[in-house]
Design a protein around this motif. Structure first.
Motif, short mmCIF file in Angstrom:
data_model
loop_
_atom_site.label_atom_id
_atom_site.label_comp_id
_atom_site.label_asym_id
_atom_site.label_seq_id
_atom_site.Cartn_x
_atom_site.Cartn_y
_atom_site.Cartn_z
N HIS A 172 0.84 -1.22 0.00
CA HIS A 172 0.00 0.00 0.00
C HIS A 172 0.86 1.26 0.00
O HIS A 172 0.63 2.19 -0.76
CB HIS A 172 -0.93 -0.01 1.21
CG HIS A 172 -1.79 1.19 1.30
ND1 HIS A 172 -1.42 2.33 1.99
CD2 HIS A 172 -2.99 1.47 0.75
CE1 HIS A 172 -2.36 3.23 1.88
NE2 HIS A 172 -3.34 2.74 1.14
N GLY A 173 1.88 1.28 0.83
CA GLY A 173 2.76 2.45 0.91
C GLY A 173 3.49 2.72 -0.40
O GLY A 173 3.59 3.86 -0.84
N LEU A 174 3.97 1.66 -1.02
CA LEU A 174 4.66 1.81 -2.31
C LEU A 174 3.71 2.40 -3.35
O LEU A 174 4.04 3.37 -4.03
CB LEU A 174 5.18 0.44 -2.76
CG LEU A 174 5.99 0.41 -4.05
CD1 LEU A 174 7.04 -0.69 -3.97
CD2 LEU A 174 5.11 0.18 -5.26
N ILE A 175 2.52 1.82 -3.46
CA ILE A 175 1.55 2.27 -4.47
C ILE A 175 1.08 3.69 -4.17
O ILE A 175 1.07 4.55 -5.06
CB ILE A 175 0.36 1.30 -4.55
CG1 ILE A 175 0.82 -0.04 -5.12
CG2 ILE A 175 -0.77 1.89 -5.39
CD1 ILE A 175 -0.21 -1.15 -5.00
N GLU A 176 0.69 3.93 -2.93
CA GLU A 176 0.16 5.25 -2.60
C GLU A 176 1.20 6.35 -2.79
O GLU A 176 0.89 7.42 -3.29
CB GLU A 176 -0.39 5.29 -1.17
CG GLU A 176 -1.11 6.58 -0.88
CD GLU A 176 -1.89 6.56 0.41
OE1 GLU A 176 -3.01 7.08 0.42
OE2 GLU A 176 -1.35 6.03 1.41
N GLY A 177 2.44 6.09 -2.43
CA GLY A 177 3.49 7.09 -2.61
C GLY A 177 3.69 7.45 -4.07
O GLY A 177 3.79 8.64 -4.43
N GLU A 178 3.72 6.45 -4.94
CA GLU A 178 3.88 6.73 -6.37
C GLU A 178 2.67 7.44 -6.94
O GLU A 178 2.80 8.37 -7.75
CB GLU A 178 4.19 5.43 -7.13
CG GLU A 178 5.57 4.91 -6.82
CD GLU A 178 6.05 3.85 -7.80
OE1 GLU A 178 5.59 3.85 -8.96
OE2 GLU A 178 6.91 3.04 -7.39
N LEU A 179 1.47 7.01 -6.54
CA LEU A 179 0.26 7.68 -7.02
C LEU A 179 0.22 9.14 -6.56
O LEU A 179 -0.13 10.02 -7.34
CB LEU A 179 -0.99 6.95 -6.52
CG LEU A 179 -1.33 5.64 -7.20
CD1 LEU A 179 -2.48 4.95 -6.47
CD2 LEU A 179 -1.67 5.85 -8.67
N ARG A 227 2.68 11.19 -5.82
CA ARG A 227 3.63 12.02 -6.58
C ARG A 227 3.13 12.29 -8.00
O ARG A 227 3.16 13.43 -8.48
CB ARG A 227 5.02 11.36 -6.61
CG ARG A 227 5.76 11.47 -5.29
CD ARG A 227 7.18 10.92 -5.39
NE ARG A 227 7.22 9.48 -5.61
CZ ARG A 227 7.10 8.57 -4.65
NH1 ARG A 227 6.92 8.96 -3.39
NH2 ARG A 227 7.16 7.28 -4.92
N SER A 228 2.66 11.28 -8.68
CA SER A 228 2.21 11.44 -10.07
C SER A 228 0.96 12.31 -10.18
O SER A 228 0.89 13.20 -11.03
CB SER A 228 1.93 10.08 -10.70
OG SER A 228 3.11 9.36 -10.90
N LYS A 254 -2.58 18.02 -9.97
CA LYS A 254 -2.81 18.78 -8.74
C LYS A 254 -3.90 18.15 -7.87
O LYS A 254 -4.70 18.84 -7.25
CB LYS A 254 -3.16 20.24 -9.04
CG LYS A 254 -2.14 20.98 -9.90
CD LYS A 254 -0.83 21.13 -9.18
CE LYS A 254 0.12 22.02 -9.95
NZ LYS A 254 1.23 21.32 -10.55
N LEU A 255 -3.92 16.81 -7.85
CA LEU A 255 -4.86 16.06 -7.01
C LEU A 255 -4.08 15.16 -6.07
O LEU A 255 -3.06 14.58 -6.46
CB LEU A 255 -5.75 15.15 -7.87
CG LEU A 255 -6.88 15.77 -8.66
CD1 LEU A 255 -7.51 14.73 -9.59
CD2 LEU A 255 -7.93 16.38 -7.75
N SER A 256 -4.57 15.01 -4.85
CA SER A 256 -4.03 14.00 -3.95
C SER A 256 -4.71 12.67 -4.27
O SER A 256 -5.71 12.62 -4.99
CB SER A 256 -4.29 14.38 -2.50
OG SER A 256 -5.67 14.29 -2.21
N VAL A 257 -4.18 11.59 -3.73
CA VAL A 257 -4.78 10.28 -3.94
C VAL A 257 -6.21 10.26 -3.42
O VAL A 257 -7.12 9.76 -4.09
CB VAL A 257 -3.95 9.17 -3.26
CG1 VAL A 257 -4.67 7.83 -3.32
CG2 VAL A 257 -2.58 9.04 -3.90
#
Length: 149
Positions: A22-29, A31-32, A38-41
Motif C-alpha cells: 500500500h505504501g509503495l503504491i500510494e506514494g507513487e500515485l 507524486r504522479s 494537482k490532485l491527492s490520492v
C-alpha cells in the motif's frame, strides 16, 4: 512460541506486507497525481467514486466509507473540492437532512485527465512490487480479490 503465537505472527507479517505494498503504491500515485493533475490520492478517490455513481452523487457517509475517512475529514475534503469547483452538495429531495455530494462537469473533466496518469502509475507501481519477492505473491492475489467481492 506456541501455535497460537505463530498464527498471530503470520497474520502480523501479512499485515506488514500489505502495508508495504500500500505504501509503495500510494506514494507513487501521490507524486504522479500531484505533479500532473494537482490532485491527492484521496481527492482522486472521491472524484472516481462519484463518477461511478448513477447520477454522479453520493451521501456524505457513503463518501466517507469509500475514502476510509472520518466524517469530519470527509467534510473538510469535500469543502476543499467544492471550493475548487470539482463537486457540489445538494439536498436530498425526500430527506432534507440528507446531503448528497455530486461531481461537477469540471470535476469530471479533471478526473478524465487524471485517470490515465493514475492507471499508468498504478501499473508501474504494481510492476515494481512484482519484482520484489516479498510483495509478488500479494500482487498476484489482487485480481482474485475483486472477483470475490
Amino acid at each position: 512460541m506456541g501455535i497460537k503465537d505463530d498464527a498471530v505472527e503470520v497474520r502480523a507479517q501479512g499485515w506488514r506486507t500489505l502495508a508495504a505494498l500500500h505504501g509503495l503504491i500510494e506514494g507513487e500515485l501521490e507524486r504522479s497525481l500531484q505533479a500532473k493533475s494537482k490532485l491527492s490520492v484521496v481527492e482522486y478517490t472521491v472524484l472516481d467514486a462519484l463518477s461511478r455513481q448513477d447520477g454522479w452523487h453520493m451521501r456524505m457517509q457513503q463518501l466517507a466509507r469509500a475514502t476510509a475517512l472520518s466524517p469530519s475529514a470527509t467534510t473538510r475534503l469535500v469543502n476543499r473540492l467544492e471550493d475548487r469547483g470539482l463537486l457540489t452538495r445538494i439536498l436530498c429531495d425526500d430527506d432534507r437532512r440528507g446531503i448528497y455530494t455530486e461531481l461537477t462537469p469540471t470535476g469530471l473533466s479533471l478526473l478524465e485527465e487524471a485517470r490515465p496518469v493514475h492507471d499508468a502509475t498504478l501499473e508501474r507501481a504494481l510492476g515494481r512490487a512484482m519484482a520484489m519477492p516479498e510483495l509478488a505473491p500479494l500482487v498476484d492475489a489482487l485480481p482474485g480479490l475483486h472477483a470475490r467481492a
